[in-house]
Design an enzyme around this catalytic site. Structure first.
Site, PDB file in Angstrom:
ATOM      1  CB  SER A  50      -0.663  -0.258   1.285  1.00 42.32           C
ATOM      2  OG  SER A  50      -1.819  -0.616   0.877  1.00 42.32           O
TER       3      SER A  50
ATOM      4  CB  SER B   6      -4.467   1.410   4.023  1.00 43.81           C
ATOM      5  OG  SER B   6      -3.251   1.323   3.276  1.00 43.81           O
TER       6      SER B   6
ATOM      7  CE  LYS C 291      -5.024   1.979  -0.602  1.00 42.21           C
ATOM      8  NZ  LYS C 291      -3.981   0.309  -0.597  1.00 42.21           N
TER       9      LYS C 291
END
Length: 400
Positions: free
Chosen positions: A103, A160, A106
């Site tokens: 993640s 997240s 991102k």
């Protein structure tokens, strides 16, 4: 500036190469987790791309300034500490080694589209926004629900939310069924524009995808772009946020909290992003300021014991802040540097030269084919600035 250490005295040179062996990175003695899935096979090392920011960075091992104290032992497979403002690289472990991102990808989504979306705009969630891996992290968006885009960013960075990643990517890509694909393409274009040549996105969220890779060095470049944005800085420092109620859907609102514990426990924390998949393991990007100095830490392929990802980041930040300001082993390239030079390395999905396909991580690099070597020579001959970016050894005053 003290010379960078990329090999220790007494370590034998690799047979026939004249290149000293990599220094092992400090690691704690912990047992590997059971049932850990195999690591995806990365693209072969690229000798040009691995030296972006300085030739000392072209190592799978430890690179730190000569004479400084050892960094802390962490389970992260690769990591790097750099100055957000000056771009100086303070040290790292395999900074250009390919790893899967989870993640922390991102942050690339944010660096690519945060300026393209009005945070006050209301959007409506469609079924495709919830097309995420079962059991993966989600902030709890509802099909048909209406949310301000600022709430999506908070859901993305604090919790997240992979659902929020899909929604933001769809909207930034025009809102249609091909919106996510368009945004992923834009993310890859952003990576190339800023010099993050080892980064290839397949999903906007960082959920695993075939051919999806990044590096600790690339994540620092991406973080530098993201932290330059005031909205990003505000989102990642937000401790908790409220998901609005959806009266039409007869659903109440709820509160969610920032999963990056650095902001609660580290003086001067500026925020960052956590990440985990069973394939990528733990990844982390975090930044902090101290005495007018802002540092960023990036790490990939970590385990949560004995320290969680953000704790490993905190330990590496402490180490970075302990170094004199004039210490450096390399440089974060700027978009201006990159604009004057073509990409020096193939994308992870590009076919590799045949001579490199059998290279193992611990083997000496294979010779480039004549065609590939000729191509590299043409690039370097045509762009003196690329030589400056890759090979320059900056002279700075010695430590006082």
């Amino acid at each position: 500036m003290a010379a960078a250490v990329a090999a220790q005295p007494g370590i034998a040179a690799r047979a026939g190469t004249g290149k000293k062996a990599d220094i092992p990175c400090p690691k704690p003695k912990v047992a590997p987790p059971p049932n850990r899935p195999p690591t995806p096979v990365p693209p072969p090392d690229d000798p040009v791309g691995s030296a972006i920011g300085g030739d000392a960075l072209a190592t799978h091992g430890l690179v730190i300034p000569a004479g400084v104290k050892q960094p802390p032992a962490v389970t992260a497979t690769t990591w790097m500490v750099a100055d957000l403002d000056t771009g100086e690289v303070l040290g790292g472990c395999g900074p250009h080694v390919f790893r899967t991102p989870a993640s922390v990808q991102k942050t690339l989504l944010a660096a690519t589209v945060i300026d393209k979306l009005d945070p006050k705009q209301q959007m409506t969630v469609v079924p495709g926004d919830l097309n995420i891996e079962p059991g993966s992290s989600a902030v709890g968006l509802l099909v048909g629900g209406k949310y301000p885009i600022s709430t999506l960013w908070l859901g993305l960075m604090l919790n997240s939310g992979n659902d929020a990643a899909n929604a933001l990517a769809r909207l930034a890509g025009g809102g249609g069924p091909d919106g996510v694909a368009k945004t992923v393409a834009a993310m890859n274009a952003t990576a190339r524009r800023i010099g993050a040549y080892q980064t290839h996105a397949v999903t906007p969220s960082g959920l695993d995808g075939k051919g999806q890779f990044t590096s600790a060095y690339d994540l620092a470049l991406i973080a530098r772009v993201a932290f330059a944005n005031a909205d990003f800085r505000r989102y990642v420092l937000t401790e908790r946020a409220q998901m609005p109620a959806q009266p039409r859907l007869k659903k109440g609102g709820f509160q969610f909290q920032n999963e990056n514990k650095l902001i609660f426990n580290y003086p001067g924390a500026l925020g960052g992003k956590t990440g985990f998949t069973t394939v990528a393991r733990h990844s982390y990007v975090g930044a902090a300021q101290r005495n007018g100095r802002r540092l960023v830490v990036t790490l990939l392929g970590a385990e949560a014991r004995p320290l969680r990802g953000w704790q490993q980041g905190a330990a590496l930040l402490d180490w970075g802040f302990s170094l004199p300001r004039d210490e450096s082993v390399g440089k974060l390239v700027s978009p201006e540097d990159v604009a004057a030079s073509p990409s020096p390395t193939p994308k992870p999905t590009d076919p590799a030269p045949q001579a490199a396909t059998t290279t193992k991580r611990d083997d000496p690099p294979q010779a480039l084919s004549l065609a590939a070597a000729g191509s590299v020579a043409l690039v370097l001959a045509a762009t003196p600035l690329l030589l400056l970016i890759l090979q320059r050894r900056r002279r700075r005053p010695g430590r006082r």
